[in-house]
Design a protein around this motif. Sequence first.
Motif, PDB file in Angstrom:
ATOM      1  N   GLN A  55      40.666  52.252  46.692  1.00 49.60           N
ATOM      2  CA  GLN A  55      41.357  51.138  47.293  1.00 49.60           C
ATOM      3  C   GLN A  55      42.170  50.392  46.239  1.00 49.60           C
ATOM      4  N   PRO A  56      43.421  50.055  46.554  1.00 52.90           N
ATOM      5  CA  PRO A  56      44.249  49.349  45.571  1.00 52.90           C
ATOM      6  C   PRO A  56      43.749  47.929  45.330  1.00 52.90           C
ATOM      7  N   LEU A  57      43.928  47.453  44.128  1.00 53.87           N
ATOM      8  CA  LEU A  57      43.533  46.097  43.758  1.00 53.87           C
ATOM      9  C   LEU A  57      44.761  45.201  43.833  1.00 53.87           C
ATOM     10  N   PRO A  58      44.729  44.119  44.585  1.00 53.28           N
ATOM     11  CA  PRO A  58      45.904  43.245  44.681  1.00 53.28           C
ATOM     12  C   PRO A  58      46.222  42.595  43.338  1.00 53.28           C
ATOM     13  N   TYR A  59      47.480  42.225  43.183  1.00 51.90           N
ATOM     14  CA  TYR A  59      47.958  41.699  41.893  1.00 51.90           C
ATOM     15  C   TYR A  59      47.170  40.492  41.419  1.00 51.90           C
ATOM     16  N   TRP A  60      46.634  39.709  42.337  1.00 50.82           N
ATOM     17  CA  TRP A  60      45.954  38.467  41.954  1.00 50.82           C
ATOM     18  C   TRP A  60      44.504  38.685  41.511  1.00 50.82           C
ATOM     19  N   LEU A  61      44.058  39.934  41.513  1.00 53.93           N
ATOM     20  CA  LEU A  61      42.721  40.245  41.007  1.00 53.93           C
ATOM     21  C   LEU A  61      42.748  41.032  39.705  1.00 53.93           C
ATOM     22  N   VAL A  62      43.899  41.584  39.339  1.00 52.24           N
ATOM     23  CA  VAL A  62      43.995  42.388  38.119  1.00 52.24           C
ATOM     24  C   VAL A  62      43.759  41.502  36.897  1.00 52.24           C
ATOM     25  N   ASN A  63      43.033  42.031  35.927  1.00 51.57           N
ATOM     26  CA  ASN A  63      42.690  41.330  34.678  1.00 51.57           C
ATOM     27  C   ASN A  63      41.713  40.174  34.890  1.00 51.57           C
ATOM     28  N   VAL A  64      41.087  40.107  36.050  1.00 52.92           N
ATOM     29  CA  VAL A  64      40.076  39.093  36.328  1.00 52.92           C
ATOM     30  C   VAL A  64      38.724  39.795  36.437  1.00 52.92           C
ATOM     31  N   PRO A  65      37.700  39.383  35.683  1.00 57.11           N
ATOM     32  CA  PRO A  65      36.380  40.014  35.807  1.00 57.11           C
ATOM     33  C   PRO A  65      35.898  39.967  37.254  1.00 57.11           C
ATOM     34  N   ARG A  66      35.269  41.051  37.688  1.00 57.83           N
ATOM     35  CA  ARG A  66      34.864  41.185  39.081  1.00 57.83           C
ATOM     36  C   ARG A  66      34.020  39.998  39.552  1.00 57.83           C
ATOM     37  N   GLU A  67      33.105  39.518  38.690  1.00 58.78           N
ATOM     38  CA  GLU A  67      32.222  38.425  39.111  1.00 58.78           C
ATOM     39  C   GLU A  67      32.967  37.103  39.272  1.00 58.78           C
ATOM     40  N   GLN A  68      34.243  37.074  38.873  1.00 59.15           N
ATOM     41  CA  GLN A  68      35.036  35.845  38.993  1.00 59.15           C
ATOM     42  C   GLN A  68      36.159  35.983  40.024  1.00 59.15           C
ATOM     43  N   TRP A  69      36.131  37.047  40.791  1.00 58.72           N
ATOM     44  CA  TRP A  69      37.177  37.240  41.792  1.00 58.72           C
ATOM     45  C   TRP A  69      37.119  36.137  42.848  1.00 58.72           C
ATOM     46  N   PRO A  70      38.257  35.499  43.152  1.00 61.82           N
ATOM     47  CA  PRO A  70      38.289  34.556  44.274  1.00 61.82           C
ATOM     48  C   PRO A  70      38.318  35.324  45.592  1.00 61.82           C
ATOM     49  N   GLU A  71      37.944  34.652  46.671  1.00 66.09           N
ATOM     50  CA  GLU A  71      37.921  35.314  47.972  1.00 66.09           C
ATOM     51  C   GLU A  71      39.320  35.532  48.524  1.00 66.09           C
ATOM     52  N   THR A  72      40.241  34.637  48.166  1.00 64.78           N
ATOM     53  CA  THR A  72      41.629  34.761  48.620  1.00 64.78           C
ATOM     54  C   THR A  72      42.561  34.537  47.442  1.00 64.78           C
ATOM     55  N   CYS A  73      43.812  34.871  47.619  1.00 65.75           N
ATOM     56  CA  CYS A  73      44.807  34.668  46.562  1.00 65.75           C
ATOM     57  C   CYS A  73      44.919  33.181  46.245  1.00 65.75           C
TER      58      CYS A  73
END
Length: 281
Positions: A55-73
């Motif tokens: 599954q592609p990763l949206p631009y707003w999640l790249v370079n962000v550690p997984r445990e810090q991913w926000p739920e929305t952009c």
Amino acid sequence: MPHTESGTYVAEHREAPTPQMSFTLVDEEVTKPHQRVNGANGHVSLSHPREQHDQPLPYWLVNVPREQWPETCPEWLRDTSEKNKGILATPDEEFERLSWEEVKEIVRSNRIELFRRVPSELRRYLEYMHHIKQQYGSVMGFVLEKRLRWGDRNTENVIPRGRPFEYDDDVKILYNDWPYGLEPGIVHLVVWTKFGLDEDPDTGDLTDPMRRQIDEYVDRTFRSRVPADQVIWFKNWRSLKSIHAIEHFHVMLYRPDPEFVREVTEGDVPLVERVRRGESF
């Protein structure tokens, strides 16, 4: 000023953010899965040694550690330009910094739009500018009051003492607060002026007399202390400026004496470094 170029809040946070709070998360060192660019859509797919993710990763999640991913952009990334989205979608480890020779060629050919920030630095820049606008009303208001210290946030109160480059107090040299992705050893400064820098109304470029005046100033101020082939300057086109109300142009130095840089900037510290240290103005 320039010039200038972050961490992520999770959607559930309730405390009002400050610029300093924003950047503590992304500066933490974490183990990241390998990231692969999907050129078709500008997204990035993750691949882990023990599992594959298609599954592609949206631009707003790249370079962000997984445990810090926000739920929305995040709000401050939703309306960013397509150019920024393409940069943000690039993993930091795949970003190639510009060499001094490449920097000189970009300036020589007037292809200033080719300058790019490191993706994670661009993210920090966009987030910080968002909070600056909320706190100060505009980026220019912040620059005037906190960086240049030329009075309050009203640009109408910035009046030159004399003709262009006649008086030292009509000019201030600072670091570019959010520098481009350049190889180590390249120092990026911004020369701010209380006076205007005349442009040709047809081309939007500097007039020939103004270009000569700037070059003479660069000769006196920089090339007198740094070898000429290690000094370049340029002025952003109006369409590329992030700050319009106060004039400025950019100077890049290759491996200058650090003491000279401290002298000419009066000991300035770029905003990106202050943010990393958790300092406030």
